[in-house]
Design a protein around this motif. Structure first.
Motif, short mmCIF file in Angstrom:
data_model
loop_
_atom_site.label_atom_id
_atom_site.label_comp_id
_atom_site.label_asym_id
_atom_site.label_seq_id
_atom_site.Cartn_x
_atom_site.Cartn_y
_atom_site.Cartn_z
N UNK A 60 -4.90 -11.50 6.82
CA UNK A 60 -6.13 -10.04 5.69
C UNK A 60 -5.85 -10.26 4.53
N UNK A 61 -5.45 -11.86 3.79
CA UNK A 61 -5.76 -12.57 2.38
C UNK A 61 -7.02 -12.58 2.52
N UNK A 62 -8.46 -12.92 4.33
CA UNK A 62 -9.24 -13.33 4.13
C UNK A 62 -10.54 -11.51 4.06
N UNK A 63 -9.67 -10.44 4.16
CA UNK A 63 -9.73 -9.16 3.86
C UNK A 63 -10.04 -8.60 3.36
N UNK A 64 -9.53 -9.18 3.05
CA UNK A 64 -9.12 -8.17 1.02
C UNK A 64 -9.47 -8.53 -0.42
N UNK A 65 -9.62 -9.76 0.09
CA UNK A 65 -11.45 -10.91 -0.67
C UNK A 65 -12.39 -10.56 -0.46
N UNK A 66 -12.80 -10.52 0.96
CA UNK A 66 -13.98 -10.19 1.33
C UNK A 66 -14.06 -8.13 0.29
N UNK A 67 -12.81 -7.42 0.84
CA UNK A 67 -13.74 -6.27 0.53
C UNK A 67 -13.29 -5.63 -1.29
N UNK A 68 -12.61 -6.93 -1.81
CA UNK A 68 -12.86 -6.95 -3.66
C UNK A 68 -14.48 -7.55 -3.59
N UNK A 69 -14.76 -8.63 -3.18
CA UNK A 69 -15.91 -8.81 -3.26
C UNK A 69 -17.12 -7.78 -2.76
N UNK A 70 -17.04 -7.12 -1.81
CA UNK A 70 -18.14 -6.19 -1.37
C UNK A 70 -18.16 -4.73 -2.63
N UNK A 71 -16.44 -4.83 -3.44
CA UNK A 71 -16.87 -3.20 -3.72
C UNK A 71 -16.58 -4.40 -5.51
N UNK A 72 -16.83 -5.40 -6.01
CA UNK A 72 -16.82 -5.81 -6.82
C UNK A 72 -17.73 -4.86 -8.09
N UNK A 73 -17.28 -4.53 -9.11
CA UNK A 73 -17.98 -3.34 -10.30
C UNK A 73 -18.48 -2.53 -10.28
N UNK A 74 -17.87 -1.69 -9.22
CA UNK A 74 -17.54 -0.64 -9.20
C UNK A 74 -16.00 0.28 -9.28
#
Length: 87
Positions: A60-74
């Motif tokens: 779950x931590x990996x999933x959250x981190x990837x989601x945050x990175x993909x959506x960074x700046x939005x």
């Protein structure tokens, strides 16, 4: 652990592709331009991804981190107002 472990929910990328597994996310991160790859959010995503694969951290931590990175700046979506139920 395994690179083939799926995320709880697939991660939709801006270009329409979907990350379904840890391997998908790892390959996507490797494809990023160096400048993007060096950003703090992507470094965190990479670290969490590797920890999940090595069994040192939760998926779950990996999933959250990837989601945050993909959506960074939005901008964050506006919350949907909820109606209170009448009794």
């Amino acid at each position: 652990m395994s690179w083939s472990r799926p995320f709880h929910l697939p991660i939709l990328l801006p270009d329409g592709r979907v990350l379904r597994t840890l391997r998908d996310a790892g390959e996507y991160i490797q494809e990023l331009p160096r400048a993007t790859h060096e950003r703090p959010e992507w470094r965190a995503a990479t670290e969490m991804l590797l920890e999940a694969v090595e069994g040192k951290g939760p998926l779950m931590f990996a999933e959250i981190a990837v989601r945050k990175a993909v959506n960074a700046g939005k901008p964050a979506p506006e919350p949907t107002p909820r109606r209170r139920e009448r009794r």
